[in-house]
Enzyme design. Structure first.
Site, PDB file in Angstrom:
ATOM      1  N   ASP A   1      -6.860 -14.042  -9.877  1.00  0.00           N
ATOM      2  CA  ASP A   1      -6.881 -13.404 -11.206  1.00  0.00           C
ATOM      3  C   ASP A   1      -8.057 -13.881 -12.048  1.00  0.00           C
ATOM      4  OD1 ASP A   1      -3.308 -14.049 -11.329  1.00  0.00           O
ATOM      5  OD2 ASP A   1      -4.417 -12.451 -10.323  1.00  0.00           O
TER       6      ASP A   1
ATOM      7  N   GLU B   1      -1.895  -3.249 -14.512  1.00  0.00           N
ATOM      8  CA  GLU B   1      -1.825  -4.603 -15.095  1.00  0.00           C
ATOM      9  C   GLU B   1      -3.242  -5.163 -15.265  1.00  0.00           C
ATOM     10  OE1 GLU B   1      -1.119  -6.350 -10.561  1.00  0.00           O
ATOM     11  OE2 GLU B   1       0.298  -6.903 -12.141  1.00  0.00           O
TER      12      GLU B   1
HETATM   13  C1  6LW Z   1      -0.990 -11.180 -12.021  1.00  0.00           C
HETATM   14  C2  6LW Z   1      -1.326  -9.771 -11.793  1.00  0.00           C
HETATM   15  C3  6LW Z   1      -1.658  -9.856 -10.381  1.00  0.00           C
HETATM   16  O1  6LW Z   1      -0.297 -11.430 -13.159  1.00  0.00           O
HETATM   17  O2  6LW Z   1      -0.843 -10.747  -9.763  1.00  0.00           O
HETATM   18  O3  6LW Z   1      -3.056  -9.478  -8.693  1.00  0.00           O
HETATM   19  C4  6LW Z   1      -0.139 -11.429 -10.802  1.00  0.00           C
HETATM   20  N1  6LW Z   1      -2.645  -9.264  -9.870  1.00  0.00           N
HETATM   21  O4  6LW Z   1      -2.362  -9.283 -12.529  1.00  0.00           O
HETATM   22  C5  6LW Z   1       0.008 -12.859 -10.474  1.00  0.00           C
HETATM   23  O5  6LW Z   1      -1.200 -13.349 -10.017  1.00  0.00           O
END
Ligand code: 6LW
Length: 537
Positions: free
Chosen positions: A23, A195
Site C-alpha cells: 500500500d 478503495e
Molecule cells: C488496503 C487496501 C488494500 O487497505 O489492501 O491492496 C488493504 N489494497 O487498499 C490492506 O492492505
C-alpha cells in the site's frame, strides 16, 4: 575525433522495496522522495523509506513508535495500520492512517487519524481523530489552501456493495477538524472493491487514483478525473492504469494500490504494490512489495503506464545516482535501540520486556504465540526468496511452558519455531514446533542440551518453498533437523481463511524471521540473544 558515448539510462529494478511493504504512498519534498507503507499489527507503525533518485532506497524505520501514537494491543492478525498516506503542506509532513482494530462479518472498526511533523523522522504530533467511515484514509492539499480527507466507504448492509465508494470531506488544518458532511464522489468502474484513494491536481484537472479488483490477482489501479473536486469523476476510458491480471506469467503479480509522484523536472512515476508468487498464481512468501512504474501523460491528459502492465525494470529519472550504505548482515546488538530493520508485535519495545545492553538483546518471556497483546517478539522481514537467519540464544527453561529461540513467522496461526525449552523426560532440549492455521505440530524431535547457559546457535535457511532449521549445541558444529517445512504457508494466500465466502482471517502481511520468548508460567524467564544475522543467498 572523440565521440561522446551516452551513458546507458539508469534503471529502477522492481520491487524497489522487497518483502512486506504494501500500500505505498509516495511523496516528493524538494529533492527527497519518501515511501510510506502499511504495517498492520507491527510496530513501528507506518514504515518509511527515503530516496534521492528513486533507484536506491534506505529505511528510516517507522513513524508511529509509541502507544500514544498507535494502540495495537488486541488487534487481530492483519488488523492495525492499513494504507497510510503521506503529504506535505505548511512546512509539515502530514500522515493519515487507519487503525483497523477488528474486521469480520462485513464490518470494519476503522478509526482514522492524522499526525504531523516538521521532520520525516519526527517527533510526530498527538493524533487528530478523523472519521471512521472506512479505511484507506488519505489527504489532499489544494492550491487554494484548502485540505480534503478521502477514504473508502464501508457498507455492511446486506445486498449492498460493501466497498460503497470514495468519501471526500474538507479538513480544516487550523481547527484540526473535519468540516461539513462527507460526499461519495466515486463508486468505481464496476471492477469492485473500490478503495485506496489518492487525489492530485494537474493541468486544471483533479485526478482520483484508486484501487479496484481486490488485493489479490485482479488488483488494479484505476484513475478518474473531474474539473471540480467533488466530481462527478469520469474514469479513464482506456480502462485500468495498471494491472497484472491480463498476464499471469509476469514476475510482478497483484499490481494495484498506486500513488503518483513527479520529479522536479516533471518525470512522473507510479508507486504500487505487487506480489511475486513462487508459481503461477501461487503463494507470495515475501508478501506484497513496492514497485515503481514510469508514467506518460496521454495527449488528452490521462496519466498512463505504457502497456498497463507492471515492468520488472523501468527507466530511472534524470537524477544524480544516490546509493546508500549496505545494511550490515549481522546485528551484534551492541546499540541501545533496535535498528530500522526490526519490528515488534502489537507493542513497542519497552524495558519491561526488551532490553539491549552489554552487547546482547534480552527478551523477557511473554505470552503465548497466539497472544494479541503481550508477545515478546522481535522480527525482521524476509526480503529474499533464498536467505538465512541465525542467532545464539541462552536461557534456563525448567518447564515446557518456557521457550525461546527463532522462528519463521507469518501470524499468530502460522509459524515454525526452533526453540530452547524443557522436556519432562529429557530436560533442556532444542526442538521445532509449528502452527499451521492454528493446528500445533511437533515438527522436529527434541535434542537434549547439557549446557544451555553456553548458548545454543539456531539457524533457519529458506530456499523457495523449502525451509529447514539447524542447531549447534554444547560447542558442537551445526547440525540440521531432517525435516523441511513448506514455507509457502507463510504467505497472504495461505493465511487468508474464507468461510462461506466471508473472510474470517485476512492475510495482508508477509513472512518474518523472529526472535521469540515465552514464559507461560507468567514468571518472565529471560532469554539472551547474542546476535542475529540475515544473509541473502
Ligand atoms: C488496503 C487496501 C488494500 O487497505 O489492501 O491492496 C488493504 N489494497 O487498499 C490492506 O492492505
Amino acid at each position: 575525433m572523440v565521440t561522446e558515448v551516452a551513458a546507458p539510462p539508469t534503471v529502477i529494478t522492481n520491487p524497489v522495496l522487497t518483502g512486506f511493504y504494501p500500500d505505498p504512498s509516495i511523496l516528493r519534498v524538494g529533492e527527497d522522495f519518501y515511501l510510506a507503507t502499511s504495517t498492520f499489527e507491527w510496530f513501528p507503525g507506518v514504515t518509511l523509506h527515503h530516496s534521492r533518485d528513486l533507484v536506491h532506497w534506505r529505511s528510516l524505520g517507522g513513524a508511529l513508535t509509541s502507544e500514544d501514537l498507535l494502540e495495537l494491543r488486541g488487534v487481530r492478525d492483519s488488523g492495525g495500520v492499513w494504507a497510510p498516506c503521506l503529504s506535505y503542506v505548511d512546512g509539515l509532513f502530514h500522515l493519515v492512517y487507519s487503525n483497523v482494530g477488528t474486521y469480520g462479518g462485513g464490518f470494519w472498526d476503522t478509526p482514522n487519524y492524522l499526525v504531523t511533523a516538521k521532520d520525516i523522522t519526527g517527533p510526530w504530533s498527538k493524533p487528530v481523530r478523523l472519521h471512521s467511515l472506512g479505511f484507506d484514509a488519505s489527504m489532499f492539499h489544494d492550491d487554494d489552501g484548502r485540505s480534503w480527507m478521502l477514504s473508502m466507504i464501508a457498507d455492511h448492509r446486506s445486498g449492498r456493495e460493501p466497498f460503497a465508494g470514495i468519501a471526500l470531506q474538507e479538513y480544516d488544518r487550523a481547527a484540526a477538524k473535519l468540516l461539513g458532511e462527507p460526499v461519495n464522489v466515486f463508486t468505481g468502474t464496476g471492477a469492485g472493491y473500490v478503495e485506496a484513494p489518492h487525489l492530485y491536481r494537474h493541468d486544471g484537472w483533479y485526478y482520483l487514483v484508486t484501487a479496484e479488483g481486490g488485493t489479490f490477482w485482479k488488483h488494479q489501479v484505476t484513475v478518474a478525473r473531474s474539473r471540480t473536486i467533488d466530481g462527478p469523476y469520469e474514469a479513464d476510458p482506456e480502462g485500468a492504469m495498471l494491472s497484472s491480471w491480463p498476464d499471469p506469467t509476469l514476475t510482478l503479480q497483484r499490481a494495484g494500490h498506486g500513488s503518483l509522484v513527479a520529479t522536479a523536472e516533471g518525470e512522473w512515476y507510479l508507486a504500487h504494490l505487487v506480489g511475486r508468487p513462487l508459481t503461477e498464481r501461487g503463494r507470495c512468501i515475501l508478501g506484497r512489495e513496492t514497485a515503481l512504474q514510469r508514467v506518460e501523460w496521454s495527449p488528452d491528459g490521462w496519466p498512463r503506464v505504457p502497456g498497463g502492465l507492471p515492468l520488472d525494470e523501468v527507466v530511472a529519472p534524470r537524477l544524480e545516482p544516490h546509493p546508500w550504505p549496505a545494511e550490515p548482515e549481522c546485528d551484534e546488538f551492541d546499540g541501545t535501540v533496535l535498528g530500522p530493520q526490526w519490528s515488534t508485535l502489537r507493542r513497542p519495545p519497552s524495558d519491561d520486556w526488551l532490553r539491549l545492553s552489554d552487547g546482547r538483546l534480552q527478551l523477557v518471556g511473554g505470552e503465548s504465540p497466539v497472544s494479541l497483546r503481550g508477545s515478546s517478539l522481535v522480527g525482521r522481514r524476509v526480503q529474499h526468496a533464498s536467505c538465512a537467519f541465525e542467532t545464539k540464544v541462552s536461557s534456563a527453561p525448567t518447564t515446557y511452558n518456557q521457550m525461546s529461540g527463532l522462528a519463521a513467522y507469518y501470524n499468530t496461526l502460522n509459524w515454525v519455531y526452533a526453540r530452547l525449552t524443557s522436556h519432562e523426560g529429557l530436560g533442556t532440549v532444542v526442538d521445532v514446533l509449528a502452527s499451521n492455521r492454528g493446528r500445533l505440530l511437533q515438527a522436529s524431535n527434541p535434542v537434549p542440551v547439557s549446557d544451555p547457559a553456553a548458548g545454543v546457535t539456531l539457524r533457519a535457511e529458506l530456499d523457495g518453498t523449502s525451509l529447514r532449521f539447524g542447531y549447534a549445541i554444547d560447542g558442537g558444529e551445526l547440525r540440521w533437523w531432517p525435516e523441511t517445512h513448506d514455507a509457502s504457508v507463510l504467505s497472504d494466500e495461505y493465511a487468508l481463511e474464507v468461510v462461506d465466502s466471508t473472510e474470517k482471517v485476512q492475510g495482508f502481511t508477509g513472512a518474518f524471521f523472529v526472535l521469540w520468548a515465552q514464559d507461560l508460567t507468567g514468571g518472565g524467564l529471560p532469554a539472551d540473544f547474542a546476535y542475529a544475522s540475515y544473509e541473502a543467498r
